[in-house]
Enzyme design. Structure first.
Site, PDB file in Angstrom:
ATOM      1  N   ARG A   1      60.188  53.829  44.189  1.00  0.00           N
ATOM      2  CA  ARG A   1      61.651  53.136  44.502  1.00  0.00           C
ATOM      3  C   ARG A   1      61.667  51.965  43.273  1.00  0.00           C
ATOM      4  O   ARG A   1      60.616  51.235  42.928  1.00  0.00           O
ATOM      5  CB  ARG A   1      61.605  52.776  45.744  1.00  0.00           C
ATOM      6  CG  ARG A   1      61.777  53.777  46.932  1.00  0.00           C
ATOM      7  CD  ARG A   1      62.008  53.114  48.227  1.00  0.00           C
ATOM      8  NE  ARG A   1      60.608  52.436  48.812  1.00  0.00           N
ATOM      9  CZ  ARG A   1      60.768  51.047  48.727  1.00  0.00           C
ATOM     10  NH1 ARG A   1      61.320  50.389  48.615  1.00  0.00           N
ATOM     11  NH2 ARG A   1      59.315  50.634  49.220  1.00  0.00           N
TER      12      ARG A   1
ATOM     13  N   TYR B   1      63.198  60.506  42.096  1.00  0.00           N
ATOM     14  CA  TYR B   1      61.818  60.294  43.028  1.00  0.00           C
ATOM     15  C   TYR B   1      62.203  59.809  44.422  1.00  0.00           C
ATOM     16  O   TYR B   1      63.043  58.854  44.568  1.00  0.00           O
ATOM     17  CB  TYR B   1      60.988  59.093  42.234  1.00  0.00           C
ATOM     18  CG  TYR B   1      59.639  59.063  42.928  1.00  0.00           C
ATOM     19  CD1 TYR B   1      58.704  60.277  42.291  1.00  0.00           C
ATOM     20  CD2 TYR B   1      59.210  58.450  44.087  1.00  0.00           C
ATOM     21  CE1 TYR B   1      57.376  60.353  42.905  1.00  0.00           C
ATOM     22  CE2 TYR B   1      57.967  58.592  44.608  1.00  0.00           C
ATOM     23  CZ  TYR B   1      56.930  59.555  43.799  1.00  0.00           C
ATOM     24  OH  TYR B   1      55.801  59.715  44.541  1.00  0.00           O
TER      25      TYR B   1
ATOM     26  N   LYS C   1      65.769  56.656  52.800  1.00  0.00           N
ATOM     27  CA  LYS C   1      65.969  55.181  52.755  1.00  0.00           C
ATOM     28  C   LYS C   1      67.272  54.768  52.495  1.00  0.00           C
ATOM     29  O   LYS C   1      68.059  53.955  53.456  1.00  0.00           O
ATOM     30  CB  LYS C   1      65.374  54.678  51.903  1.00  0.00           C
ATOM     31  CG  LYS C   1      63.582  54.888  51.906  1.00  0.00           C
ATOM     32  CD  LYS C   1      63.120  54.348  53.637  1.00  0.00           C
ATOM     33  CE  LYS C   1      61.825  55.033  53.702  1.00  0.00           C
ATOM     34  NZ  LYS C   1      60.555  54.027  53.172  1.00  0.00           N
TER      35      LYS C   1
ATOM     36  N   HIS D   1      62.197  50.580  60.008  1.00  0.00           N
ATOM     37  CA  HIS D   1      61.580  51.299  58.920  1.00  0.00           C
ATOM     38  C   HIS D   1      59.813  51.345  59.930  1.00  0.00           C
ATOM     39  O   HIS D   1      59.147  50.460  59.681  1.00  0.00           O
ATOM     40  CB  HIS D   1      61.245  50.256  57.816  1.00  0.00           C
ATOM     41  CG  HIS D   1      60.558  50.807  56.812  1.00  0.00           C
ATOM     42  ND1 HIS D   1      59.341  50.342  55.601  1.00  0.00           N
ATOM     43  CD2 HIS D   1      60.081  52.384  56.436  1.00  0.00           C
ATOM     44  CE1 HIS D   1      59.036  50.942  54.980  1.00  0.00           C
ATOM     45  NE2 HIS D   1      59.060  52.038  55.481  1.00  0.00           N
TER      46      HIS D   1
ATOM     47  N   SER E   1      56.095  49.469  53.264  1.00  0.00           N
ATOM     48  CA  SER E   1      55.382  50.792  52.457  1.00  0.00           C
ATOM     49  C   SER E   1      54.086  50.504  51.989  1.00  0.00           C
ATOM     50  O   SER E   1      53.465  49.627  51.572  1.00  0.00           O
ATOM     51  CB  SER E   1      56.368  51.079  51.133  1.00  0.00           C
ATOM     52  OG  SER E   1      57.589  50.918  51.535  1.00  0.00           O
TER      53      SER E   1
ATOM     54  N   CYS F   1      51.635  50.687  53.909  1.00  0.00           N
ATOM     55  CA  CYS F   1      50.694  49.698  54.804  1.00  0.00           C
ATOM     56  C   CYS F   1      50.267  50.231  56.185  1.00  0.00           C
ATOM     57  O   CYS F   1      49.908  49.645  57.048  1.00  0.00           O
ATOM     58  CB  CYS F   1      51.422  48.458  54.985  1.00  0.00           C
ATOM     59  SG  CYS F   1      51.791  47.317  53.663  1.00  0.00           S
TER      60      CYS F   1
ATOM     61  N   ASP G   1      58.019  57.009  59.668  1.00  0.00           N
ATOM     62  CA  ASP G   1      58.459  56.220  58.768  1.00  0.00           C
ATOM     63  C   ASP G   1      59.801  55.656  59.281  1.00  0.00           C
ATOM     64  O   ASP G   1      60.086  54.264  58.800  1.00  0.00           O
ATOM     65  CB  ASP G   1      58.839  57.053  57.208  1.00  0.00           C
ATOM     66  CG  ASP G   1      59.255  56.089  55.988  1.00  0.00           C
ATOM     67  OD1 ASP G   1      58.137  55.372  55.773  1.00  0.00           O
ATOM     68  OD2 ASP G   1      60.119  56.257  55.462  1.00  0.00           O
TER      69      ASP G   1
ATOM     70  N   ARG H   1      52.595  61.593  46.479  1.00  0.00           N
ATOM     71  CA  ARG H   1      52.923  61.992  48.001  1.00  0.00           C
ATOM     72  C   ARG H   1      52.946  63.387  48.022  1.00  0.00           C
ATOM     73  O   ARG H   1      53.027  64.406  47.270  1.00  0.00           O
ATOM     74  CB  ARG H   1      54.540  61.401  48.000  1.00  0.00           C
ATOM     75  CG  ARG H   1      54.781  60.124  47.675  1.00  0.00           C
ATOM     76  CD  ARG H   1      55.114  59.316  48.983  1.00  0.00           C
ATOM     77  NE  ARG H   1      54.780  57.828  48.747  1.00  0.00           N
ATOM     78  CZ  ARG H   1      55.102  57.109  49.700  1.00  0.00           C
ATOM     79  NH1 ARG H   1      55.405  57.455  50.920  1.00  0.00           N
ATOM     80  NH2 ARG H   1      54.968  55.667  49.382  1.00  0.00           N
TER      81      ARG H   1
HETATM   82  P1  GTP Z   1      55.327  54.410  53.235  1.00  0.00           P
HETATM   83  O1  GTP Z   1      55.128  56.034  53.501  1.00  0.00           O
HETATM   84  O2  GTP Z   1      55.054  54.207  51.731  1.00  0.00           O
HETATM   85  O3  GTP Z   1      56.129  53.959  54.115  1.00  0.00           O
HETATM   86  O4  GTP Z   1      53.694  54.154  53.636  1.00  0.00           O
HETATM   87  P2  GTP Z   1      52.985  53.977  55.184  1.00  0.00           P
HETATM   88  O5  GTP Z   1      53.220  52.771  55.632  1.00  0.00           O
HETATM   89  O6  GTP Z   1      53.023  55.150  55.989  1.00  0.00           O
HETATM   90  O7  GTP Z   1      51.368  53.938  54.719  1.00  0.00           O
HETATM   91  P3  GTP Z   1      50.125  55.074  54.758  1.00  0.00           P
HETATM   92  O8  GTP Z   1      49.750  55.442  56.506  1.00  0.00           O
HETATM   93  O9  GTP Z   1      50.393  55.945  53.890  1.00  0.00           O
HETATM   94  O10 GTP Z   1      48.892  54.109  54.194  1.00  0.00           O
HETATM   95  C1  GTP Z   1      48.889  53.654  53.066  1.00  0.00           C
HETATM   96  C2  GTP Z   1      47.406  53.106  52.575  1.00  0.00           C
HETATM   97  O11 GTP Z   1      47.145  52.446  53.422  1.00  0.00           O
HETATM   98  C3  GTP Z   1      46.504  54.348  52.402  1.00  0.00           C
HETATM   99  O12 GTP Z   1      45.809  54.363  51.244  1.00  0.00           O
HETATM  100  C4  GTP Z   1      45.811  54.280  53.680  1.00  0.00           C
HETATM  101  O13 GTP Z   1      44.505  54.883  53.644  1.00  0.00           O
HETATM  102  C5  GTP Z   1      45.716  52.726  53.822  1.00  0.00           C
HETATM  103  N1  GTP Z   1      45.429  52.714  55.266  1.00  0.00           N
HETATM  104  C6  GTP Z   1      46.230  52.964  56.440  1.00  0.00           C
HETATM  105  N2  GTP Z   1      45.594  52.557  57.441  1.00  0.00           N
HETATM  106  C7  GTP Z   1      44.815  51.816  57.493  1.00  0.00           C
HETATM  107  C8  GTP Z   1      43.871  50.712  58.301  1.00  0.00           C
HETATM  108  O14 GTP Z   1      44.023  51.159  59.349  1.00  0.00           O
HETATM  109  N3  GTP Z   1      42.928  50.360  57.620  1.00  0.00           N
HETATM  110  C9  GTP Z   1      42.880  50.319  56.155  1.00  0.00           C
HETATM  111  N4  GTP Z   1      42.006  49.372  55.415  1.00  0.00           N
HETATM  112  N5  GTP Z   1      43.627  51.053  55.247  1.00  0.00           N
HETATM  113  C10 GTP Z   1      44.572  51.672  56.107  1.00  0.00           C
HETATM  114  C1  SPV Z   2      58.648  53.980  51.335  1.00  0.00           C
HETATM  115  O1  SPV Z   2      58.325  53.150  50.231  1.00  0.00           O
HETATM  116  O2  SPV Z   2      58.494  53.126  52.269  1.00  0.00           O
HETATM  117  C2  SPV Z   2      58.523  55.234  51.426  1.00  0.00           C
HETATM  118  C3  SPV Z   2      58.621  56.244  50.262  1.00  0.00           C
HETATM  119  O3  SPV Z   2      58.531  55.668  52.592  1.00  0.00           O
HETATM  120  S1  SPV Z   2      60.326  56.319  49.598  1.00  0.00           S
HETATM  121  O4  SPV Z   2      60.600  57.475  50.331  1.00  0.00           O
HETATM  122  O5  SPV Z   2      60.126  56.582  48.265  1.00  0.00           O
HETATM  123  O6  SPV Z   2      60.864  55.291  50.106  1.00  0.00           O
HETATM  124 MN    MN Z   3      58.406  54.133  54.066  1.00  0.00          MN
END
Ligand code: GTP
Ligand code: SPV
Ligand code: MN
Length: 600
Positions: free
Chosen positions: A87, A215, A224, A244, A266, A268, A295, A383
């Site tokens: 983004r 993207y 979003k 979110h 994002s 996290c 999400d 992704r």
């Molecule tokens: P978006 O799709 O961008 O909104 O991201 P998201 O909030 O869904 O994040 P996602 O669950 O994909 O996690 C992103 C990164 O954080 C990955 O590399 C995970 O391995 C890491 N992660 C997720 N949960 C944990 C946790 O409980 N502890 C740690 N240390 N890392 C974590």
């Molecule tokens: C985020 O960045 O929070 C996502 C990926 O979930 S995107 O669709 O690129 O916004």
């Molecule tokens: Mn997201």
């Protein structure tokens, strides 16, 4: 068929919606065709045969590379332009007639100027290309909480992704016909030139114009752009929330399920928490976790005063790096077939690969070059796009038109220091302040520096379609007589020790913290009151089966008064950035906590 349309040129029109009463839609599509001058218009019906045809074409022109069909049937790799991998917040605008309505949290442009700028970019941009018209529904097709939109795009990759991420095609078109209201999204990849790239939102016109990126959140306009930026604006007017947040169900051994919504910025941890697999001991006792969304969450008060939530999406656009059989087995199981991967690496035998998957060695990196050990094989924001139905923990309630009742709302971010593992807000107003005060270190999900601490209220900094001050007031407005509001918590899975490593094991072990939250909701779990909220002691959370270092035991449950004084004082400055529009109740809450911290 095409004869009924006022064709901009010698246009071939497939699957037209003509014959129905979709006058406004047809008119808009024709206006956009006149502007962008496509060679063909294709109305997407979402069928399997349409998808097969698109795939054939994308395989032929290299947009999609088929993966190893034995290990990953019906799955493809897409390599985006190397300058188009995330983004772009600095190129994303909210164009309200009054600048103040967009607020200091958004880039703003006057609607007339923004339209002129975008229309100049769009003029003739689809010459030689096909214009795809994608009617879609965000949310279960029969849900009163769902909302529809139509995306016009010249990217077949976007069509294929929208088909996974939304309810796309004939059923959505029928609902649009009934409701006569839909969000209009115009998208073109243009030349993928970062200098000619803008993502513009016109919330007052329920319109999106996105140019120059193919993207994720820049291009899949249902996600979003619609489901957060435009929807948050609609939600404020109509008395609901577009957030979110992931949504999950935690089922205890008695078969009772509590639903929890959690806002993390994002990359996290939303997808990971939403698909959590309980630790061994919990599984033996009969605990289960159900995924409703990973999400986005739309929620509104129901007749009984509780908040009911739906996931407007139908699929996951999940972060690949770090996804493994150990960290997220449900995600890994979901993406074994019928999945589109974007910007991951490849093994020698054509399987997708990314850092953290396993210890095999990749052969090719995300740009398509031979893997070089000095740089990651997968882009950090690579992704997978997959239908939610493929997830083993997909909740049977996820398709419920009425949504699921929310027992707890959780805020959290990446905080290496200060912020304990978990605490509970004392009431709704305090909870709104906790959300407004959220901070997190930036990630690769957006372009720009990674690891920089910034304020990200409710994880909505990049996504709130209006002034944050008004948004905080809207959140506060749900606290009214008869409301049965969720309890609000804050978590931090990312606290680091002196050695720079995470102190909390995270992932499946996070269920221990969710169990404590549910205990608080039910009135059975203990906590200690502090000025920042109620904190568990280490013994208030079930820890058998985890080994925590002495430092972790000391730090994760500790309330650092001096550190929080500085944090809460800086919050005053942050709220001040939004001026007089910030609700007094929020400022008073900040003042109350600051005073309690000083009194200590
Ligand atoms: P978006 O799709 O961008 O909104 O991201 P998201 O909030 O869904 O994040 P996602 O669950 O994909 O996690 C992103 C990164 O954080 C990955 O590399 C995970 O391995 C890491 N992660 C997720 N949960 C944990 C946790 O409980 N502890 C740690 N240390 N890392 C974590
Ligand atoms: C985020 O960045 O929070 C996502 C990926 O979930 S995107 O669709 O690129 O916004
Ligand atoms: Mn997201």
């Amino acid at each position: 068929m095409a004869a009924q349309l006022d064709s901009p040129n010698s246009l071939e029109v497939e699957n037209t919606a003509m014959g129905s009463q979709l006058d406004a839609l047809n008119q808009w599509v024709m206006d956009m065709a006149r502007l962008t001058q496509p060679d063909r218009i294709h109305w997407c019906d979402g069928s399997d045969s349409e998808f097969a045809e698109l795939v054939k074409q994308m395989e032929a022109d290299g947009t999609l590379l088929p993966l190893n069909s034995e290990t990953h049937p019906n799955s493809w790799l897409h390599r985006s332009h190397p300058d188009d991998v995330a983004r772009v917040e600095h190129l994303t605008f909210v164009c309200t007639s009054e600048r103040e309505d967009a607020g200091p949290n958004n880039h703003w442009m006057a609607p007339a100027d923004a339209h002129a700028k975008m229309d100049a970019l769009f003029a003739g941009c689809m010459r030689g290309r096909t214009m795809y018209v994608i009617p879609y529904c965000m949310g279960p097709i029969d849900s009163p909480l769902a909302r529809c939109g139509v995306e016009i795009t010249d990217s077949p990759y976007v069509v294929a992704n929208m088909r996974i991420m939304t309810r796309m095609g004939a059923a959505a078109l029928a609902r649009i016909e009934r409701e006569k209201q839909f969000v209009r999204g115009l998208h073109s990849i243009g030349e993928l030139d970062p200098e000619r790239r803008f993502i513009m939102h016109f919330p007052e016109e329920l319109t999106i114009k996105s140019f120059g990126s193919g993207y994720g959140g820049n291009a899949l306009l249902g996600k979003k752009c619609h489901a957060l930026r435009i929807a948050s604006h609609q939600a404020r007017k109509e008395g609901w929330l577009a957030e979110h947040m992931l949504i999950l169900g935690v089922e205890n051994p008695k078969g009772e399920t509590h639903y929890i919504a959690a806002a993390f910025p994002s990359a996290c941890g939303k997808t990971n928490l939403a698909m959590l697999i309980p630790p061994e001991g919990y599984r033996r006792e009969g605990w289960k976790v159900w995924t409703v969304g990973d999400d986005i969450c739309w929620m509104r008060p129901g007749a009984d005063g509780r908040m009911y939530a739906i996931n407007p999406e139908a699929g996951f656009f999940g972060v690949a790096p770090g996804t493994s059989a150990k960290s997220n087995p449900n995600a890994l199981a979901s993406i074994q077939h019928d999945t589109i991967f974007t910007n991951v690496g490849l093994t020698e035998d054509g399987q997708p690969w990314w850092e953290g998957l396993d210890d095999r060695k990749p052969a090719i990196d995300w740009r398509g070059n031979a893997y070089d050990f000095n740089a990651p094989a997968a882009h950090p924001n690579s992704r997978f796009t997959v239908s939610a139905r493929q997830c083993p923990s997909w909740s049977p309630k996820a398709e419920d038109a009425q949504g699921v009742p929310i027992s707890a709302i959780v805020f959290g971010g990446r905080r290496a220091s200060l912020v304990p593992l978990v605490f509970e807000a004392r009431d709704w107003t305090h909870g709104v302040l906790v959300g407004a005060a959220m901070g997190s270190e930036t990630t690769a999900a957006a372009t720009g520096a990674v690891g920089v601490m910034r304020r990200d209220p409710m994880a909505m900094k990049p996504f709130c379609g209006y002034n944050f001050a008004d948004y905080f007031a809207h959140w506060l407005s749900f606290d009214k007589p008869g409301a049965q509001l969720p309890k609000v918590f804050h978590v931090n899975w990312f606290r680091k020790g002196d050695d720079g490593k995470f102190l909390w094991p995270g992932f499946g072990e996070n269920l221990r913290v969710l169990e404590w939250m549910i205990g608080r909701v039910e009135g059975s779990a203990s906590a200690t009151e502090t000025p920042i909220g109620a904190l568990p002691k280490v013994e208030d959370i079930r820890m058998e089966g985890v080994t925590l270092s002495d430092e972790a035991r000391r730090v994760l449950f500790h309330f650092d008064r001096a550190g929080w004084q500085a944090e809460i004082d800086s919050l005053e400055g942050f709220l001040g950035e939004f001026g007089d529009r910030v609700p007094d109740a929020l400022k008073q809450e900040q003042g109350r906590i600051a005073k309690e911290l000083r009194a200590g």
